[in-house]
Design an enzyme around this catalytic site. Structure first.
Site: not given
Length: 504
Positions: A4, A51, A333-334
């Site tokens: 958010c 969630v 992501s890495g």
């Protein structure tokens, strides 16, 4: 979980001003938004629900309605903490963010030390007439603050939001909390390991442990009630995350993966190979030179930085987030692997293991306004949540215990060899041992931007302007981005929030 944007003010804003701010950060939370006025606080919030989709609207209050929370982030250990507390604690929502409020009720400011996740939050304690603000250890989630002319403090998720209220803004330091009574207090920082694994430890044991830690870190980040995918550049780091996620993915449909680049760029071809090998449903977007240049102002507006390396890498991140947001709400992501395992080219020059270890710790703690800022801003520009398994605190602690000698690289030893060896057999060999390329190089952005800067700025302009500005301008590219940045952020204090890579 709730990604958010929020703003928290001591004192109160006019409704019109608050609504203007919330509208400006709608990209951070398109699902819903609201604000609440308390006696001496005003909280506003935009929500991207991940969630507890039908619950967890913020601000969240306790049952007595004397404490209120706004939070941006994801608390990974909230199920464990909730189970430990629910026998004598009433939870009013299914949101993981509520755990921060419950810990504050029980332990005051010390509760933040129990949180494992990425977060920035502010809690208003109405009865005390005080508040508590905190940011996660690495600064994965952003937080800025300032003070208005009446002395009211403002905290917000983005730099631009603070300037709606205050003339000066600063970055809230990662791993710190703040109360009016204590000021800023550092509650956690990544430090060099007190003890590394013994020299006689079997390498196989270390590699097995590393593999387990990364797999656990990925699994921890699969919690979501909405579609989830992976950013897949075809480099080692994103490919490992994608492979582990695909293996652990529980959905009935294949995992979605996403890649972008210029036509013929190495990333496009490599990502296709990885996607085929691990069985993802792969999406790619080939952008043009014109699209890349046209996107620059919007990228810099959202990125809130003009650092050349950061801007270059943010552009493909902006495009890949855009296509990912059409299919999913969450991506893994890495980020972080280069800092943990010595992946950058300049680190090859450090042959002394102590010096290398100190530099790795330094750059891990510097991620908050560089790589992590890029991922947060580019993903949230498209209302997408980015998660970073390599920066799991447990994994970081393990990686820093690996003897630094195992992270040294040279012309004969490829960078991040220890990470590659830990995952032998998990990826095609040509991907597992693909040499590192910067995201902007692999996606084909570097040369285009260099040529554009040369065409836009003459040598005379560059020499003249670099003397006029209050910051060091290291290249024509940097001057180009700086000009755009100053259009959106004319305040001098904005310059102090900009993180810089070692090279321009």
């Amino acid at each position: 979980m709730v990604m958010c944007g929020f703003i928290a003010v001591t004192g109160q804003l006019q409704d019109e001003k608050m609504n203007e701010i919330l509208t400006s950060m709608k990209h951070r939370g398109p699902d819903e938004g609201d604000h609440i006025k308390l006696d001496s606080f005003h909280f506003g919030h935009r929500r991207l629900s991940i969630v507890g989709v039908d619950e967890g609207k913020q601000p969240i209050a306790n049952k007595a309605a004397d404490k209120y929370l706004v939070c941006n982030g994801e608390i990974y250990n909230f199920p464990v903490l909730k189970r430990e507390m629910e026998h004598d604690t009433e939870f009013l929502t299914e949101s993981d963010s509520e755990i921060a409020l419950k810990l504050y009720e029980r332990m005051d400011v010390e509760g933040v030390k129990l949180l494992d996740g990425m977060f920035a939050f502010v809690i208003a304690d109405v009865n005390k007439g005080s508040f508590f603000a905190a940011r996660d250890t690495l600064g994965i989630k952003p937080l800025y603050y300032g003070e208005d002319k009446e002395g009211n403090l403002v905290f917000a998720s983005e730099l631009k939001s603070v300037y709606f209220v205050a003339d000066e803004a600063k970055e809230f330091p990662p791993g710190h909390y703040y109360t009016p009574e204590t000021g800023f207090v550092q509650y956690r920082r990544i430090e060099a390991a007190k003890e590394t694994f013994p020299a006689d430890s079997a390498e196989k044991t270390i590699l097995t442990g590393l593999k387990e830690k990364l797999e656990q870190a990925v699994e921890k980040r699969l919690m979501a009630d909405v579609p989830l995918g992976v950013l897949l550049s075809g480099g080692l780091d994103s490919s490992l995350i994608a492979a582990i996620t695909a293996k652990k993915h529980q959905g009935k449909d294949p995992l979605n993966s996403f890649c972008v680049g210029i036509k013929g760029s190495p990333d496009i071809a490599a990502a296709r190979d990885v996607a085929k090998a691990i069985g993802t449903k792969h999406f790619e977007y080939v952008y043009t030179k014109e699209e890349l240049i046209e996107a620059l102002p919007e990228v810099i507006y959202h990125l809130e930085s003009y650092d050349p390396s950061l801007v270059r890498s943010a552009i493909p991140c902006f495009f890949v987030s855009k296509i990912a947001a059409e299919k999913v709400k969450v991506v893994l992501s890495g980020e972080g692997a280069d800092e943990l395992f010595s992946g950058y080219a300049y680190l090859q020059e450090l042959k002394d293991s102590d010096k290398l270890n100190k530099e790795l710790v330094r750059i891990i703690n510097s991620l908050h306004n560089i790589n992590l800022q890029r991922l947060d801003r580019m993903s949230m520009a498209h209302s997408l949540e980015g998660r970073v398994p390599f920066l799991d605190l447990d994994l970081i602690n393990y990686a820093l215990r690996i003897p630094t000698e195992m992270k040294l690289s040279s012309d004969d030893i490829m960078e991040k060899a220890v990470l590659r060896r830990a995952f032998e057999g998990e990826l095609p060999e040509h991907i597992l041992w693909r040499k590192k390329a910067e995201f902007s190089e692999g996606s084909g952005a570097v040369d285009i931007l260099e040529e554009y800067a040369e065409a836009e700025i003459s040598d005379v302009e560059y020499q003249k302007e670099k003397k006029e500005h209050p910051v060091e301008i290291r290249s024509k590219q940097e001057l180009l981005y700086y000009r755009i940045f100053k259009e959106y952020f004319p305040h001098d204090s904005a310059l102090e929030t900009v993180g810089h890579w070692a090279t321009s």
